[in-house]
Design an enzyme around this catalytic site. Structure first.
Site, PDB file in Angstrom:
ATOM      1  N   HIS A 199      35.067 -39.853 115.280  1.00 11.25           N
ATOM      2  CA  HIS A 199      33.775 -40.388 114.831  1.00 11.25           C
ATOM      3  C   HIS A 199      33.854 -40.814 113.370  1.00 11.25           C
ATOM      4  CE1 HIS A 199      31.416 -37.903 118.063  1.00 11.25           C
ATOM      5  NE2 HIS A 199      32.228 -38.792 118.586  1.00 11.25           N
TER       6      HIS A 199
ATOM      7  N   SER B 224      33.540 -43.272 121.491  1.00 13.35           N
ATOM      8  CA  SER B 224      32.751 -42.844 120.333  1.00 13.35           C
ATOM      9  C   SER B 224      33.294 -43.371 119.014  1.00 13.35           C
ATOM     10  CB  SER B 224      32.676 -41.321 120.265  1.00 13.35           C
ATOM     11  OG  SER B 224      32.139 -40.804 121.441  1.00 13.35           O
TER      12      SER B 224
END
Length: 169
Positions: free
Chosen positions: A152, A101
């Site tokens: 993220h 991610s």
């Protein structure tokens, strides 16, 4: 392949294969900041990452070239894992982390920079739409359990910085 070797939902199994875990990283296992990008907690986790990568990865690679794309992807993912490590140290939260991610968000951040440098549009893609996707995805992460939002956010920042350094129209 890992699904056939064991249970990728099992934290101990994932640690054995290189998932990120702050105490072990701080004890010298720095490679986990890299290896954890290639591990996923189950096929659904892998598919979610690959779907985002499918839609944006080829765009960034086409615009930057193979090697710069690789640097943005790996460098942004690594920076995302560093931000996660730093936040774990500050909060005392010592979760086991794995997934691409952070690297995928680096790709998103990279495409966003290129959109801005091209007056907010590349073919069918616009900066405002991509910004909406970034905000929506990060918001969803904060609403979900077990999501490494620090990775993220660090990945987006890493992708923005690396693309700003590497991209030339």
């Amino acid at each position: 392949a890992m699904e056939m070797l064991g249970d990728t939902q099992d934290i101990n199994f994932m640690l054995k294969w290189g998932a990120a875990y702050t105490p072990w990283i701080l004890e010298g296992e720095w490679y986990r900041l890299f290896t954890s990008m290639f591990l996923h907690f189950g096929l659904e986790h892998l598919l979610n990452n690959m779907i985002l990568l499918l839609f944006l990865g080829d765009t960034l690679e086409e615009l930057t070239g193979h090697w710069k794309y690789l640097l943005i992807y790996l460098g942004g993912g690594f920076l995302g894992n560093l931000v996660s490590l730093f936040l774990d140290c500050r909060t005392g939260s010592m979760a086991v982390s794995a997934g691409a991610s952070g690297a995928v968000f680096a790709v998103i951040g990279g495409v966003f920079v290129i959109l801005l440098l091209n007056r907010g549009r590349i073919e069918h893609m616009t900066a405002s739409r991509l910004l909406f996707v970034i905000v929506l995805t990060i918001y969803h992460g904060f609403q979900s359990v077990g999501v490494d939002n620090a990775a993220h956010i660090g990945g987006v920042v890493g992708g923005v910085l690396l693309t700003a350094l590497l991209y030339r129209r």
